[in-house]
Design a protein around this motif. Structure first.
Motif, mmCIF file in Angstrom:
data_model
loop_
_atom_site.group_PDB
_atom_site.id
_atom_site.type_symbol
_atom_site.label_atom_id
_atom_site.label_comp_id
_atom_site.label_asym_id
_atom_site.label_seq_id
_atom_site.Cartn_x
_atom_site.Cartn_y
_atom_site.Cartn_z
ATOM 1 N N ASP A 196 15.079 -3.983 -4.796
ATOM 2 C CA ASP A 196 15.466 -3.359 -6.066
ATOM 3 C C ASP A 196 15.096 -4.374 -7.161
ATOM 4 O OD1 ASP A 196 16.514 -1.901 -8.080
ATOM 5 O OD2 ASP A 196 18.610 -2.158 -7.506
ATOM 6 N N THR A 197 14.160 -4.013 -8.049
ATOM 7 C CA THR A 197 13.493 -4.987 -8.937
ATOM 8 C C THR A 197 13.809 -4.743 -10.412
ATOM 9 O OG1 THR A 197 11.684 -5.184 -7.362
ATOM 10 C CG2 THR A 197 11.250 -5.945 -9.607
ATOM 11 N N THR A 198 14.094 -5.839 -11.116
ATOM 12 C CA THR A 198 14.199 -5.818 -12.579
ATOM 13 C C THR A 198 13.225 -6.875 -13.132
ATOM 14 O OG1 THR A 198 16.519 -5.176 -12.498
ATOM 15 C CG2 THR A 198 15.710 -6.122 -14.576
ATOM 16 N N ILE A 199 12.309 -6.462 -14.013
ATOM 17 C CA ILE A 199 11.323 -7.388 -14.615
ATOM 18 C C ILE A 199 11.600 -7.489 -16.120
ATOM 19 C CG2 ILE A 199 8.886 -7.875 -14.995
ATOM 20 C CD1 ILE A 199 8.244 -6.231 -12.528
ATOM 21 N N VAL A 200 11.857 -8.729 -16.549
ATOM 22 C CA VAL A 200 12.208 -8.972 -17.956
ATOM 23 C C VAL A 200 11.051 -9.748 -18.619
ATOM 24 C CG1 VAL A 200 13.854 -9.985 -19.556
ATOM 25 C CG2 VAL A 200 14.636 -9.056 -17.335
ATOM 26 N N PRO A 201 10.430 -9.201 -19.655
ATOM 27 C CA PRO A 201 9.368 -9.934 -20.366
ATOM 28 C C PRO A 201 9.968 -10.923 -21.377
ATOM 29 C CG PRO A 201 9.546 -7.699 -21.207
ATOM 30 C CD PRO A 201 10.561 -7.805 -20.125
ATOM 31 N N PHE A 202 9.350 -12.103 -21.515
ATOM 32 C CA PHE A 202 9.763 -13.085 -22.525
ATOM 33 C C PHE A 202 8.611 -13.251 -23.540
ATOM 34 C CE2 PHE A 202 12.818 -13.898 -19.338
ATOM 35 C CZ PHE A 202 13.908 -14.474 -19.969
ATOM 36 N N GLN B 287 2.258 2.384 -14.518
ATOM 37 C CA GLN B 287 3.421 2.693 -15.363
ATOM 38 C C GLN B 287 4.290 1.438 -15.540
ATOM 39 O OE1 GLN B 287 6.858 3.011 -14.277
ATOM 40 N NE2 GLN B 287 7.503 3.541 -16.379
ATOM 41 N N MET B 288 4.427 0.627 -14.461
ATOM 42 C CA MET B 288 5.239 -0.586 -14.533
ATOM 43 C C MET B 288 4.638 -1.569 -15.552
ATOM 44 S SD MET B 288 5.924 -3.421 -11.558
ATOM 45 C CE MET B 288 4.282 -4.104 -11.828
ATOM 46 N N TRP C 270 11.662 -3.358 -17.116
ATOM 47 C CA TRP C 270 11.341 -2.315 -16.105
ATOM 48 C C TRP C 270 12.257 -2.458 -14.903
ATOM 49 C CZ3 TRP C 270 9.852 -2.260 -10.978
ATOM 50 C CH2 TRP C 270 9.355 -1.047 -10.482
ATOM 51 N N ARG C 271 12.741 -1.351 -14.410
ATOM 52 C CA ARG C 271 13.600 -1.350 -13.220
ATOM 53 C C ARG C 271 13.051 -0.337 -12.223
ATOM 54 N NH1 ARG C 271 17.300 -1.880 -17.450
ATOM 55 N NH2 ARG C 271 18.615 -3.762 -17.312
ATOM 56 N N GLY C 272 13.069 -0.705 -10.952
ATOM 57 C CA GLY C 272 12.579 0.212 -9.924
ATOM 58 C C GLY C 272 12.718 -0.376 -8.530
ATOM 59 N N GLY D 133 0.803 -1.217 0.000
ATOM 60 C CA GLY D 133 0.000 0.000 0.000
ATOM 61 C C GLY D 133 0.837 1.268 0.000
ATOM 62 N N HIS D 134 2.168 1.106 -0.092
ATOM 63 C CA HIS D 134 3.058 2.276 -0.050
ATOM 64 C C HIS D 134 3.023 3.057 -1.354
ATOM 65 C CE1 HIS D 134 6.605 4.680 0.936
ATOM 66 N NE2 HIS D 134 7.080 4.367 -0.258
ATOM 67 N N HIS D 135 2.936 2.330 -2.491
ATOM 68 C CA HIS D 135 3.019 2.977 -3.797
ATOM 69 C C HIS D 135 1.626 3.303 -4.329
ATOM 70 C CE1 HIS D 135 7.248 1.839 -3.892
ATOM 71 N NE2 HIS D 135 6.875 0.608 -3.521
#
Length: 706
Positions: free
Chosen positions: A120-126, A92-93, A103-105, A83-85
């Motif tokens: 610290d997150t990196t999401i890679v789509p395949f 946007q993510m 996406w990085r954030g 609930g912080h964000h």
């Protein structure tokens, strides 16, 4: 390799080729396993489908989220939403990864037990062969500790920002040129300047021109030494009236340890400076007549002697007192006597030329410096003019009276080339006039310096009195003015001669000082006072005893050892002893400071006696190890009806409070004086209103009655 070449391979070559490919595949799989193992150990790894449903979660994910793998599989990441964000953050993510971009954030998640953690997150789509997104791989690193540190730092910065913006002091940072890097908003209240955003100004532009060099030196000192510095400067305001400020400068160091900026903490000390100016004026001027006092007069004479030696000119010093002034005080009271002194000062100033100096030494004694006289008759003419002017009737509150005066004259260079010598020889000439019947003047003659028979007899009797212990200690109480509570006592010596009776300290103390007998007498007084106070302490009377030290005693080599030895012999704790010194020690400021600090380090308290009568200045006091200031009785005498005396006492109390010193008034004789002292902040006092000095037995009776 071409197909024809492959078909031509022998079975053995086929086997070798397959074995080579198998080894490469094993190596690649091992490398992938190693990467995965390293990734699992160091990072949180999750795989979701295109809708965000968790398909796979590694051990790190389970450990930090505190969910089991079975609890995570089949859920989406909303399970972890803290609930912080805001919604826009996740919108946007999804827009980014949904378009096939990485996406990085930084995301704050909630664990199963409700605790929060940051990743610290990196999401890679395949995507598949048709370009559709089939799954997402997210790789996260735990940054909770770092974020907690950042939040703590931010809270600290906010706390110090609030302090800086709300303190009455001005907090600022400047570079080497004095340009402001930061300036707290409180400057508006103090300096009455507005600094528009983006237009930070230079410090030197706000300083009085005469003080810019002081601040420039201070900044350069901090940059060159890396040490702090204290500076006092005047700041210009929009009112046009400068204010005094005290600034503490401290270095701000970069990572290499070099000074990158200077932090300034500035406060308004205008009230204190005004009080100090009042005290400074008091230190150099007589409080009653506003004429220069002895200290200022000696300085002027010394300066003029240097000029006279340079230009080979002559000067004259006149020493004057009024004949039978005591009779006027006794007959008409001190108020009339004070008016006479004020009018006398005015007439004396009218008798001399511009540049000549008239000063009051105390009581009815005045001295005059005549600059650049050519011959003796000029000084004689001034003396005659003064005598004629003072013989004119005085109208003082309806009382008409005429007085005469006696004048002694010493000439430079024939009678001396030092200020004190000229003053002493003019005094000797004055004594000669008085011994011959007063109302006249005389020039110094060397034969006048012969000691009088009375002086010789006094010295001889004083030596005998010390040997035969003819002295006694009397004690005068010190009181809390408001509560009438006894707070201490002052030990005062009395000489009771077997034939002549009581001899006034005013007669024998100066002789003891001049002959050096004061050292032996002072040690006896200190020992008797400590011994008696220890006796009273043992009887349950917890009081501090004050003992006077002369300037000669202060500068004796073994003073500190003598005092501590007496305390040890009598058993009195140092905390119950206070030593009172006079302002004359300021003549040898550095030596006195060393001695007084040693006494303070031994636990003994220090008091400045008769404050305001000659040498004192808070520029000296604030640098001395002093606990108490005793306001001289001359300022108390008319405090109940004289606003100037009230202002002086209030200024002394105000500055003493700021320096964490105690204040006591002496010479209190009237209830009105005590009330005026209370109204002006003075808590403690002594004087005949409470009690005269008492013999030991009488003081014990006083203690029992209290």
């Amino acid at each position: 390799m071409r197909q024809e070449a492959v078909m031509e391979l022998s079975p053995q070559e086929w086997e070798e080729l397959l074995q080579e490919k198998d080894e490469k595949l094993k190596a690649a799989l091992q490398e992938l396993a190693d990467v995965r193992r390293a990734l699992d150990k160091s990072s949180i790894v999750a795989i979701t489908d295109h809708r965000g449903i968790i398909l796979s979660a590694n051990d790190q994910f389970c450990r930090i989220s505190k969910y089991s793998r079975s609890e995570l599989i089949g859920q989406d990441h909303r399970l972890l939403n803290s609930g912080h964000h805001p919604k826009a953050f996740f919108k946007q993510m999804w827009a980014t990864i949904g378009s096939g971009q990485i996406w990085r954030g930084e995301i704050r998640n909630r664990a199963k037990d409700g605790s929060m953690y940051w990743v610290d997150t990196t999401i890679v789509p395949f995507v598949d062969q048709q370009g559709k997104i089939t799954r997402y791989v997210s790789i996260r690193s735990d940054i909770t500790d770092r974020k907690n540190m950042e939040e703590e730092l931010q809270r600290s910065q906010e706390k110090y920002r609030i302090i800086a913006e709300n303190t009455s002091d001005i907090i600022s940072m400047v570079d080497e040129r004095g340009d402001f890097l930061y300036l707290s908003p409180s400057h508006r209240m103090l300096w009455e300047h507005e600094v528009p955003n983006g237009q930070i100004q230079n410090l030197f532009g706000w300083l009085e021109e005469d003080d810019r060099e002081i601040m420039d030196y201070a900044i350069r000192y901090v940059y060159s030494t890396g040490k702090g510095y204290m500076a006092e400067c005047r700041i210009r305001t929009e009112r046009g009236t400068p204010i005094w400020t005290e600034t503490k400068l401290n270095p701000i160091l970069d990572e290499a340890g070099n000074v990158s900026a200077v932090l300034l903490v500035t406060r308004d000390i205008t009230d204190r400076k005004l009080s100090e100016e009042t005290i400074h004026h008091l230190a150099y001027h007589d409080a009653l007549t506003d004429l220069p006092n002895r200290r200022m007069y000696i300085q002027h004479v010394t300066k003029e002697i240097m000029q006279a030696k340079r230009f080979q000119s002559n000067m004259a010093v006149l020493f004057l007192d009024m004949d039978r002034f005591k009779d006027i005080n006794d007959s008409f009271g001190h108020d009339v006597g004070d008016l006479l002194l004020i009018e006398t000062a005015r007439r004396l100033q009218a008798c001399v030329e511009q540049g000549d100096i008239v000063a009051r030494l105390g009581g009815d004694e005045f001295t005059i410096l005549l600059r650049q006289i050519k011959e003796q008759p000029q000084a004689e003419m001034v003396a005659q003019r003064i005598m004629a002017e003072l013989q004119k009737p005085f109208d003082l509150n309806g009382h008409l009276m005429s007085i005469s005066c006696s004048i002694g004259i010493a000439l430079f260079p024939q009678d001396g080339d030092q200020a004190e010598d000229l003053l002493k020889r003019a005094d000797t000439a004055l004594y000669s006039v008085k011994s011959q019947g007063r109302n006249g003047y005389a020039f110094f003659d060397p034969t006048m310096e012969a000691k009088s028979l009375e002086r010789i007899l006094m010295e001889n009797e004083l030596r005998k009195a010390i040997e035969q212990e003819q002295f006694h200690i009397y004690y005068q109480p010190k009181m809390d003015i408001a509560t009438q509570q006894l707070t201490g006592m002052e030990a005062l010596v009395r000489w009771i001669h077997p034939e002549l009776g009581v001899i006034s300290p005013g007669r024998f103390i100066p002789v003891a000082e001049e002959t050096g007998l004061i050292v032996e007498l002072g040690e006896w007084i200190l020992r008797e006072a400590c011994k008696q106070n220890k006796k009273w302490q043992d009887e349950g009377h917890q009081l501090k005893v004050s003992v006077n030290l002369s300037a000669r005693q202060i500068f004796q080599k073994d003073l500190v050892e003598m005092v501590t030895r007496i305390l040890g012999e009598t058993g009195l704790a140092p905390a119950w002893l206070e030593l009172e010194i006079t302002e004359s020690i300021f003549v040898k400021m550095e030596e006195a400071t060393v001695v007084l600090k040693q006494l303070r380090d031994a636990g003994i308290q220090i008091s400045i006696d008769d404050f305001g009568t000659g040498y004192s200045s808070f520029s000296y006091i604030k640098s001395l190890p002093v606990d108490t200031i005793k306001i001289d009785a001359s300022f108390i005498r008319d405090i109940h009806h004289n606003q100037e005396s009230q202002a002086i006492v209030k200024a002394i109390v105000t500055i003493a409070d700021s320096l964490q010193m105690n204040v006591i008034a002496e010479g209190i004789e009237l209830d009105d004086q005590a009330e005026a002292l209370q109204q002006n902040g003075c808590v403690h006092g002594q004087g005949y209103l409470f009690s005269k000095p008492l013999a030991t037995a009488d003081f014990e009776h006083f203690l029992l009655n209290r």
